[in-house]
Design a protein around this motif. Sequence first.
Motif, PDB file in Angstrom:
ATOM      1  N   GLU A   1       0.849  -1.215   0.000  1.00  0.00           N
ATOM      2  CA  GLU A   1       0.000   0.000   0.000  1.00  0.00           C
ATOM      3  C   GLU A   1       0.872   1.248   0.000  1.00  0.00           C
ATOM      4  O   GLU A   1       1.860   1.294   0.727  1.00  0.00           O
TER       5      GLU A   1
ATOM      6  N   LEU B   1       2.929  14.409   6.638  1.00  0.00           N
ATOM      7  CA  LEU B   1       2.007  14.828   5.575  1.00  0.00           C
ATOM      8  C   LEU B   1       0.688  15.280   6.173  1.00  0.00           C
ATOM      9  O   LEU B   1       0.165  16.348   5.876  1.00  0.00           O
TER      10      LEU B   1
ATOM     11  N   ASP C   1     -11.867   9.278   7.351  1.00  0.00           N
ATOM     12  CA  ASP C   1     -10.780   8.717   6.534  1.00  0.00           C
ATOM     13  C   ASP C   1     -11.351   7.497   5.829  1.00  0.00           C
ATOM     14  O   ASP C   1     -11.726   6.521   6.488  1.00  0.00           O
TER      15      ASP C   1
ATOM     16  N   GLY D   1     -11.161   4.260   4.023  1.00  0.00           N
ATOM     17  CA  GLY D   1     -10.151   3.217   3.856  1.00  0.00           C
ATOM     18  C   GLY D   1      -9.056   3.484   4.867  1.00  0.00           C
ATOM     19  O   GLY D   1      -7.934   3.810   4.494  1.00  0.00           O
TER      20      GLY D   1
ATOM     21  N   VAL E   1      -4.302   7.561  10.858  1.00  0.00           N
ATOM     22  CA  VAL E   1      -4.673   8.937  10.485  1.00  0.00           C
ATOM     23  C   VAL E   1      -5.802   9.422  11.392  1.00  0.00           C
ATOM     24  O   VAL E   1      -5.787  10.550  11.872  1.00  0.00           O
TER      25      VAL E   1
ATOM     26  N   GLU F   1     -12.838   0.903   7.377  1.00  0.00           N
ATOM     27  CA  GLU F   1     -11.862  -0.046   6.807  1.00  0.00           C
ATOM     28  C   GLU F   1     -12.568  -1.376   6.576  1.00  0.00           C
ATOM     29  O   GLU F   1     -13.227  -1.885   7.475  1.00  0.00           O
ATOM     30  N   LYS F   2     -12.396  -1.921   5.325  1.00  0.00           N
ATOM     31  CA  LYS F   2     -13.170  -3.121   5.001  1.00  0.00           C
ATOM     32  C   LYS F   2     -12.424  -4.420   5.270  1.00  0.00           C
ATOM     33  O   LYS F   2     -13.039  -5.450   5.544  1.00  0.00           O
TER      34      LYS F   2
ATOM     35  N   GLY G   1     -15.979  -1.920   7.715  1.00  0.00           N
ATOM     36  CA  GLY G   1     -17.013  -1.911   6.687  1.00  0.00           C
ATOM     37  C   GLY G   1     -16.499  -1.353   5.388  1.00  0.00           C
ATOM     38  O   GLY G   1     -15.406  -0.791   5.319  1.00  0.00           O
ATOM     39  N   ASP G   2     -17.321  -1.519   4.341  1.00  0.00           N
ATOM     40  CA  ASP G   2     -17.010  -1.009   3.008  1.00  0.00           C
ATOM     41  C   ASP G   2     -17.676   0.356   2.885  1.00  0.00           C
ATOM     42  O   ASP G   2     -18.904   0.453   2.978  1.00  0.00           O
ATOM     43  N   PHE G   3     -16.876   1.421   2.712  1.00  0.00           N
ATOM     44  CA  PHE G   3     -17.446   2.770   2.745  1.00  0.00           C
ATOM     45  C   PHE G   3     -18.427   3.019   1.589  1.00  0.00           C
ATOM     46  O   PHE G   3     -19.165   4.003   1.619  1.00  0.00           O
TER      47      PHE G   3
ATOM     48  N   ASN H   1      -7.122   8.439   0.427  1.00  0.00           N
ATOM     49  CA  ASN H   1      -5.865   8.170  -0.263  1.00  0.00           C
ATOM     50  C   ASN H   1      -6.196   7.305  -1.470  1.00  0.00           C
ATOM     51  O   ASN H   1      -5.957   6.113  -1.494  1.00  0.00           O
TER      52      ASN H   1
ATOM     53  N   HIS I   1     -14.278   2.533 -10.886  1.00  0.00           N
ATOM     54  CA  HIS I   1     -15.566   2.202 -10.236  1.00  0.00           C
ATOM     55  C   HIS I   1     -15.662   2.895  -8.882  1.00  0.00           C
ATOM     56  O   HIS I   1     -16.620   3.628  -8.607  1.00  0.00           O
TER      57      HIS I   1
ATOM     58  N   VAL J   1      -9.659  15.918   0.809  1.00  0.00           N
ATOM     59  CA  VAL J   1      -8.233  15.900   0.495  1.00  0.00           C
ATOM     60  C   VAL J   1      -7.897  14.500   0.001  1.00  0.00           C
ATOM     61  O   VAL J   1      -8.253  13.506   0.641  1.00  0.00           O
TER      62      VAL J   1
ATOM     63  N   TYR K   1      -0.860  16.526  -3.390  1.00  0.00           N
ATOM     64  CA  TYR K   1      -2.175  16.220  -2.808  1.00  0.00           C
ATOM     65  C   TYR K   1      -3.148  17.230  -3.327  1.00  0.00           C
ATOM     66  O   TYR K   1      -2.757  18.317  -3.771  1.00  0.00           O
TER      67      TYR K   1
HETATM   68  C1  LIG Z   1     -19.442  -1.856  -3.104  1.00  0.00           C
HETATM   69  C2  LIG Z   1     -18.054  -1.932  -3.710  1.00  0.00           C
HETATM   70  O1  LIG Z   1     -17.842  -1.685  -4.886  1.00  0.00           O
HETATM   71  N1  LIG Z   1     -17.060  -2.287  -2.883  1.00  0.00           N
HETATM   72  C3  LIG Z   1     -15.716  -2.482  -3.370  1.00  0.00           C
HETATM   73  C4  LIG Z   1     -14.753  -1.831  -2.410  1.00  0.00           C
HETATM   74  C5  LIG Z   1     -14.871  -0.329  -2.573  1.00  0.00           C
HETATM   75  C6  LIG Z   1     -13.851   0.406  -1.685  1.00  0.00           C
HETATM   76  N2  LIG Z   1     -14.302   0.375  -0.304  1.00  0.00           N
HETATM   77  C7  LIG Z   1     -13.466   0.346   0.766  1.00  0.00           C
HETATM   78  N3  LIG Z   1     -14.032   0.392   1.977  1.00  0.00           N
HETATM   79  C8  LIG Z   1     -13.264   0.353   3.103  1.00  0.00           C
HETATM   80  N4  LIG Z   1     -11.907   0.260   3.084  1.00  0.00           N
HETATM   81  C9  LIG Z   1     -11.312   0.218   1.882  1.00  0.00           C
HETATM   82  C10 LIG Z   1     -12.049   0.264   0.679  1.00  0.00           C
HETATM   83  N5  LIG Z   1     -11.162   0.215  -0.352  1.00  0.00           N
HETATM   84  C11 LIG Z   1      -9.916   0.146   0.186  1.00  0.00           C
HETATM   85  N6  LIG Z   1     -10.005   0.133   1.544  1.00  0.00           N
HETATM   86  C12 LIG Z   1      -8.910   0.037   2.516  1.00  0.00           C
HETATM   87  O2  LIG Z   1      -8.083   1.199   2.439  1.00  0.00           O
HETATM   88  C13 LIG Z   1      -6.851   0.879   3.070  1.00  0.00           C
HETATM   89  C14 LIG Z   1      -5.687   1.621   2.368  1.00  0.00           C
HETATM   90  N7  LIG Z   1      -5.819   3.084   2.637  1.00  0.00           N
HETATM   91  C15 LIG Z   1      -4.676   3.620   3.460  1.00  0.00           C
HETATM   92  C16 LIG Z   1      -4.823   3.169   4.883  1.00  0.00           C
HETATM   93  C17 LIG Z   1      -4.210   4.223   5.845  1.00  0.00           C
HETATM   94  N8  LIG Z   1      -4.891   5.510   5.754  1.00  0.00           N
HETATM   95  C18 LIG Z   1      -4.306   6.530   5.055  1.00  0.00           C
HETATM   96  O3  LIG Z   1      -3.231   6.419   4.523  1.00  0.00           O
HETATM   97  N9  LIG Z   1      -5.087   7.671   5.009  1.00  0.00           N
HETATM   98  C19 LIG Z   1      -4.707   8.797   4.319  1.00  0.00           C
HETATM   99  C20 LIG Z   1      -5.719   9.519   3.700  1.00  0.00           C
HETATM  100  C21 LIG Z   1      -5.409  10.670   3.016  1.00  0.00           C
HETATM  101  C22 LIG Z   1      -4.099  11.114   2.935  1.00  0.00           C
HETATM  102  C23 LIG Z   1      -3.813  12.412   2.211  1.00  0.00           C
HETATM  103  C24 LIG Z   1      -4.517  13.537   2.916  1.00  0.00           C
HETATM  104  C25 LIG Z   1      -2.341  12.727   2.163  1.00  0.00           C
HETATM  105  C26 LIG Z   1      -4.320  12.296   0.769  1.00  0.00           C
HETATM  106  C27 LIG Z   1      -3.075  10.393   3.560  1.00  0.00           C
HETATM  107  C28 LIG Z   1      -3.375   9.226   4.236  1.00  0.00           C
HETATM  108  C29 LIG Z   1      -5.840   3.909   1.399  1.00  0.00           C
HETATM  109  C30 LIG Z   1      -4.603   3.671   0.514  1.00  0.00           C
HETATM  110  C31 LIG Z   1      -7.145   3.703   0.678  1.00  0.00           C
HETATM  111  C32 LIG Z   1      -6.671  -0.629   2.936  1.00  0.00           C
HETATM  112  O4  LIG Z   1      -6.555  -1.175   4.233  1.00  0.00           O
HETATM  113  C33 LIG Z   1      -7.937  -1.097   2.227  1.00  0.00           C
HETATM  114  O5  LIG Z   1      -8.435  -2.319   2.777  1.00  0.00           O
END
Ligand SMILES: CC(=O)NCCCCNc1ncnc2c1ncn2[C@@H]1O[C@H](CN(CCCNC(=O)Nc2ccc(C(C)(C)C)cc2)C(C)C)[C@@H](O)[C@H]1O
Length: 348
Positions: free
Chosen positions: A130, A144, A162, A164, A170, A187-188, A222-224, A242, A249, A268, A313
């Motif tokens: 990641e 950051l 946040d 995911g 964060v 977080e899913k 959960g899935d956001f 992020n 999609h 952001v 960003y």
């Molecule tokens: C219905 C349908 O289609 N579902 C399919 C899935 C759709 C997506 N839904 C999701 N729901 C919940 N969690 C999901 C889904 N997609 C994926 N994640 C999770 O995100 C996590 C990864 N996260 C990072 C985790 C740590 N948090 C951060 O790094 N946060 C963060 C946010 C913004 C920034 C800035 C401001 C600089 C831009 C910096 C850091 C990002 C890369 C997305 C993983 O653990 C994934 O499992």
Amino acid sequence: MALDLRLHSPAGAEPVVYTWPLTSGHGSDKHDGALEIVETIRWVCDDLPEMKAALENNILCDYDTHSYDSMRALCDRFNRAIDSVVALEKGTSLPAQRLNKYPSRGLLKHILQQTYNQAVSDPDKLNQYEPFSPEVYGETSYELVCQMIDQIDITADDVFVDLGSGVGQVVLQMAAATPCRVCLGVEKAEVPSKYAESMDGHFRMWMRWYGKKFGEYKLIKGDFLLDEHREKINAATIVFVNNFAFGPHVDHQLKERFADLKDGAKIVSSKSFCPLNFRITDRNLSDIGTIMHVSEMSPLKGSVSWTGKPVSYYLHIIDRTKLERYFQRLKNPKLKVSKRGTHNGCEE
Ligand SMILES: CC(=O)NCCCCNc1ncnc2c1ncn2[C@@H]1O[C@H](CN(CCCNC(=O)Nc2ccc(C(C)(C)C)cc2)C(C)C)[C@@H](O)[C@H]1O
């Protein structure tokens, strides 16, 4: 009985207990754990000037992280000093003033690191590919997010999400570094969600131990994109996502949800949701760009992506007056684009 090392709380909470040999989170060699103890003592002394006096000759220069006896002696001297400072304050009104403040940025970074070390026993179970993998949170993401906090003004009316949120770093940082009314993470995946529960418990323990303040937060599994989470996104006034590695999609589904955000809400993200030079035309009236201003935020000094270029960003601010002005111009031809091809002097 097992050899342990205890550190008394500067806030009168339960002492924290380490078991020797210190099987610290990772970086396998045990004196990582011992270094965490030394760092914790340093931070308490940094936070409590009266500790300097209470500590005999600077105990922080002669200790051996490989020797239990040396570490034990260090902890005992620290504990005696803390006990005397806490006892001294008992009679005065001091505890109220000193306690229950937000942690300094340096201390919060240390607290997030020690929370992670204890909560995430096997980091290899987290997919480390990641961007901003939780393992190296302190190196990049922490600074950051500090920069984000400095660039967008945040008040007690704000609701942070946040999308995911991984193991929740964060969300914890925002809860302890900003006055947001509430901070949410969704977080899913099973493994990070499980670790997030453990992060939650350890974080609350450490913040109590240091006597530091933080706002309400929830780390949700959960899935956001599921409908049950729609109003969490709608109610948000600051959304971090992020989304660099998200596909079309998820991006499309997110834009649909962002269309319901309040004017003034901020998003952001690590990839912009609409072109920086987006201009409303009669052909793009359904695009999300019609209701938001997007700008590129200055990248973190020194942080470069794997391609070596500085990571950027994007700040999006919801503003439906942008679309209203477009229709005004349609109705009042005099407001039309002037001969020179420039608008009447203001951005759309
Ligand atoms: C219905 C349908 O289609 N579902 C399919 C899935 C759709 C997506 N839904 C999701 N729901 C919940 N969690 C999901 C889904 N997609 C994926 N994640 C999770 O995100 C996590 C990864 N996260 C990072 C985790 C740590 N948090 C951060 O790094 N946060 C963060 C946010 C913004 C920034 C800035 C401001 C600089 C831009 C910096 C850091 C990002 C890369 C997305 C993983 O653990 C994934 O499992």
